[in-house]
Design a protein around this motif. Structure first.
Motif, mmCIF file in Angstrom:
data_model
loop_
_atom_site.group_PDB
_atom_site.id
_atom_site.type_symbol
_atom_site.label_atom_id
_atom_site.label_comp_id
_atom_site.label_asym_id
_atom_site.label_seq_id
_atom_site.Cartn_x
_atom_site.Cartn_y
_atom_site.Cartn_z
ATOM 1 N N GLU A 145 -6.229 1.806 -7.949
ATOM 2 C CA GLU A 145 -5.224 1.411 -8.941
ATOM 3 C C GLU A 145 -3.836 1.898 -8.536
ATOM 4 O OE1 GLU A 145 -8.144 1.400 -12.870
ATOM 5 O OE2 GLU A 145 -7.155 3.252 -12.220
ATOM 6 N N PHE A 146 -3.776 3.110 -7.958
ATOM 7 C CA PHE A 146 -2.491 3.621 -7.487
ATOM 8 C C PHE A 146 -1.925 2.714 -6.395
ATOM 9 C CE2 PHE A 146 -0.097 6.122 -4.390
ATOM 10 C CZ PHE A 146 0.900 6.650 -5.203
ATOM 11 N N ILE A 147 -2.747 2.364 -5.416
ATOM 12 C CA ILE A 147 -2.296 1.507 -4.323
ATOM 13 C C ILE A 147 -1.848 0.142 -4.844
ATOM 14 C CG2 ILE A 147 -3.105 0.234 -2.292
ATOM 15 C CD1 ILE A 147 -4.865 2.667 -1.640
ATOM 16 N N ALA A 148 -2.534 -0.359 -5.859
ATOM 17 C CA ALA A 148 -2.245 -1.697 -6.382
ATOM 18 C C ALA A 148 -0.974 -1.762 -7.214
ATOM 19 C CB ALA A 148 -3.425 -2.198 -7.216
ATOM 20 N N THR A 149 -0.448 -0.603 -7.615
ATOM 21 C CA THR A 149 0.705 -0.613 -8.524
ATOM 22 C C THR A 149 1.918 0.152 -8.009
ATOM 23 O OG1 THR A 149 -0.199 1.310 -9.705
ATOM 24 C CG2 THR A 149 -0.758 -0.876 -10.569
ATOM 25 N N ALA A 150 1.757 1.046 -7.061
ATOM 26 C CA ALA A 150 2.874 1.873 -6.594
ATOM 27 C C ALA A 150 3.881 1.045 -5.799
ATOM 28 C CB ALA A 150 2.351 3.020 -5.729
ATOM 29 N N SER A 151 5.139 1.430 -5.902
ATOM 30 C CA SER A 151 6.175 0.773 -5.114
ATOM 31 C C SER A 151 6.046 1.157 -3.651
ATOM 32 C CB SER A 151 7.560 1.192 -5.619
ATOM 33 O OG SER A 151 7.787 2.568 -5.364
ATOM 34 N N GLN A 152 6.708 0.412 -2.789
ATOM 35 C CA GLN A 152 6.669 0.744 -1.364
ATOM 36 C C GLN A 152 7.257 2.129 -1.128
ATOM 37 O OE1 GLN A 152 7.863 -2.338 1.387
ATOM 38 N NE2 GLN A 152 8.673 -0.856 2.852
ATOM 39 N N GLU A 153 8.350 2.440 -1.845
ATOM 40 C CA GLU A 153 8.974 3.753 -1.673
ATOM 41 C C GLU A 153 8.022 4.878 -2.081
ATOM 42 O OE1 GLU A 153 10.297 1.159 -3.225
ATOM 43 O OE2 GLU A 153 11.803 0.614 -1.707
ATOM 44 N N ARG A 154 7.291 4.671 -3.170
ATOM 45 C CA ARG A 154 6.350 5.695 -3.629
ATOM 46 C C ARG A 154 5.190 5.857 -2.663
ATOM 47 N NH1 ARG A 154 5.264 10.506 -5.580
ATOM 48 N NH2 ARG A 154 3.440 10.602 -6.962
ATOM 49 N N LEU A 155 4.685 4.759 -2.124
ATOM 50 C CA LEU A 155 3.606 4.835 -1.142
ATOM 51 C C LEU A 155 4.057 5.608 0.100
ATOM 52 C CD1 LEU A 155 2.172 1.214 -1.407
ATOM 53 C CD2 LEU A 155 0.946 3.321 -1.993
ATOM 54 N N ILE A 156 5.262 5.321 0.560
ATOM 55 C CA ILE A 156 5.784 6.037 1.724
ATOM 56 C C ILE A 156 5.893 7.527 1.415
ATOM 57 C CG2 ILE A 156 7.803 6.380 3.205
ATOM 58 C CD1 ILE A 156 8.331 3.364 2.975
ATOM 59 N N GLU A 157 6.455 7.835 0.248
ATOM 60 C CA GLU A 157 6.650 9.227 -0.142
ATOM 61 C C GLU A 157 5.324 9.986 -0.177
ATOM 62 O OE1 GLU A 157 8.989 11.408 -3.753
ATOM 63 O OE2 GLU A 157 7.526 9.873 -4.324
ATOM 64 N N VAL A 158 4.313 9.405 -0.802
ATOM 65 C CA VAL A 158 3.020 10.077 -0.941
ATOM 66 C C VAL A 158 2.358 10.262 0.417
ATOM 67 C CG1 VAL A 158 0.656 9.738 -1.762
ATOM 68 C CG2 VAL A 158 2.577 9.446 -3.336
ATOM 69 N N ILE A 159 2.263 9.194 1.202
ATOM 70 C CA ILE A 159 1.562 9.272 2.489
ATOM 71 C C ILE A 159 2.299 10.187 3.462
ATOM 72 C CG2 ILE A 159 0.710 7.943 4.457
ATOM 73 C CD1 ILE A 159 0.416 5.550 2.523
ATOM 74 N N ARG A 160 3.639 10.151 3.422
ATOM 75 C CA ARG A 160 4.432 11.011 4.309
ATOM 76 C C ARG A 160 4.393 12.474 3.879
ATOM 77 N NH1 ARG A 160 10.086 9.601 3.180
ATOM 78 N NH2 ARG A 160 9.719 11.077 1.461
ATOM 79 N N ASP A 161 4.635 12.734 2.583
ATOM 80 C CA ASP A 161 4.792 14.115 2.132
ATOM 81 C C ASP A 161 3.456 14.822 1.909
ATOM 82 O OD1 ASP A 161 7.460 13.554 2.206
ATOM 83 O OD2 ASP A 161 7.736 13.445 0.033
ATOM 84 N N TYR A 162 2.465 14.123 1.348
ATOM 85 C CA TYR A 162 1.182 14.758 1.056
ATOM 86 C C TYR A 162 0.210 14.670 2.227
ATOM 87 C CZ TYR A 162 2.712 14.706 -3.842
ATOM 88 O OH TYR A 162 3.392 14.887 -5.011
ATOM 89 N N GLY A 163 0.367 13.653 3.070
ATOM 90 C CA GLY A 163 -0.519 13.509 4.216
ATOM 91 C C GLY A 163 0.118 13.936 5.512
ATOM 92 N N GLU A 164 1.433 14.188 5.479
ATOM 93 C CA GLU A 164 2.189 14.525 6.690
ATOM 94 C C GLU A 164 1.890 13.505 7.788
ATOM 95 O OE1 GLU A 164 2.774 19.248 6.517
ATOM 96 O OE2 GLU A 164 0.655 18.692 6.574
#
Length: 323
Positions: A145-164
């Protein structure tokens, strides 16, 4: 005193004796196990307490609660209670129980082996299953559900900052493209395949999906915020001499714990005031421990674990620390 069955063989509690030895300083004390899991730490804590001791266990996973009450890892002991809650809410729980302060707080951060190894929970790219990743599947937004609704900016932020993950922008674009086609990933296998197609280089032995799965799990469960809130609450809830014991499994978590302990265990002097004595210290750093080679050989998941221990001093908290 305690009646409990053995922890199932597939689950090995990391840094078990080191954590409990550091935590339990008062045999008649009151302790909180904020991350019960399958009860490995709780069981050993109880073995160290006398008849007047008390252990309050918390877990946000309904399956862990069910096991503690009537399953393979059940604990039948009048000194023990188990509560379905986020560990960041232990402050409110203690109020409900009429407990002002405790002698120790243990947090074993991360995902337990039963959660990882259950395909239906969606934590692992090694098994195909629903893309869920929630610690508590009864509430909140799943990873799909997160992937289906998050903005591109939010996806980048999460994958970059939390997953390094350095391929975060490319992964976010690929996920948005799948969404535009009506094919947003709903299963772990679909997301793992997408990661493999985008992440072209990776450290030896690491799956291309590792960092993305970690990032989404942290975001879906609010794990870093949860940790920060619980640490802040520990300052007012620990008695003088009470121990804070935290086991973390990746650098983002450990950085939060390390920074928190350092902030409250380091004297700050006002150089403008002659003969200033410094701010009273709320904590004393006690130890930093990593698993030994023998434990890692038996349980490879222990490899990245770091145990940090701090002790509450008798210093009064400045007003700004009491929030």
């Amino acid at each position: 005193m305690a009646t409990a069955v053995a922890v199932p063989g597939q689950h090995r509690t990391v840094l078990l004796h080191e954590a409990v030895d550091a935590l339990v300083q008062q045999r008649a004390g009151v302790y909180v196990d904020g991350t019960y899991g399958r009860g490995g730490h709780s069981r050993l804590i109880l073995s160290q307490l006398d008849a007047d001791g008390r252990l309050i266990a918390i877990d946000r996973d309904p399956e862990a609660i069910a096991n503690a009450r009537d399953g393979e890892t059940r604990i039948d002991d009048p000194r023990f209670s188990i509560h379905h809650s986020r560990y960041a809410a232990f402050d409110e729980l203690l109020d409900e129980l009429g407990i002002a302060q405790v002698d120790g707080l243990l947090l074993d951060i991360g995902v337990s082996s039963p959660q990882i190894d259950d395909p239906d929970r969606g934590f692992s790219f090694r098994f195909d299953g629903p893309l869920d990743m929630r610690m508590d599947p009864t509430r909140g937004q799943s990873a799909a559900e997160f992937i289906a609704t998050a903005s591109q900016e939010r996806l980048i932020e999460v994958i970059r900052d939390y997953g390094e993950e350095r391929f975060a922008p490319a992964l976010a674009r690929a996920l948005l493209a799948r969404r535009a086609e009506g094919r947003s990933p709903t299963r772990t296998g679909e997301l793992a395949a997408l990661c493999a197609s985008v992440v072209k280089t990776r450290e030896r032995g690491q799956d291309p999906a590792t960092r993305t799965f970690q990032a989404l799990r942290i975001a879906v469960n609010g794990e870093l915020d949860e940790l920060e809130r619980a640490l802040a609450q520990s300052l007012k809830r620990l008695k003088p001499g009470g121990r804070l014991v935290v086991i973390s499994f990746h650098s983002l978590e450990d950085r939060i714990v390390k920074t928190f302990i350092a902030r409250h265990a380091q004297e700050v002097y006002d150089r403008r005031v002659p003969h200033a004595t410094g701010t009273p210290l709320a904590l004393k750093a006690i130890a930093r421990i990593k698993p030994g080679d023998d434990e890692v050989a038996v349980n490879p998941r222990a490899r990245s674990a770091i145990l940090r221990v701090a002790e509450r001093t008798d210093a009064a908290l400045p007003q700004e620390w009491r929030r």
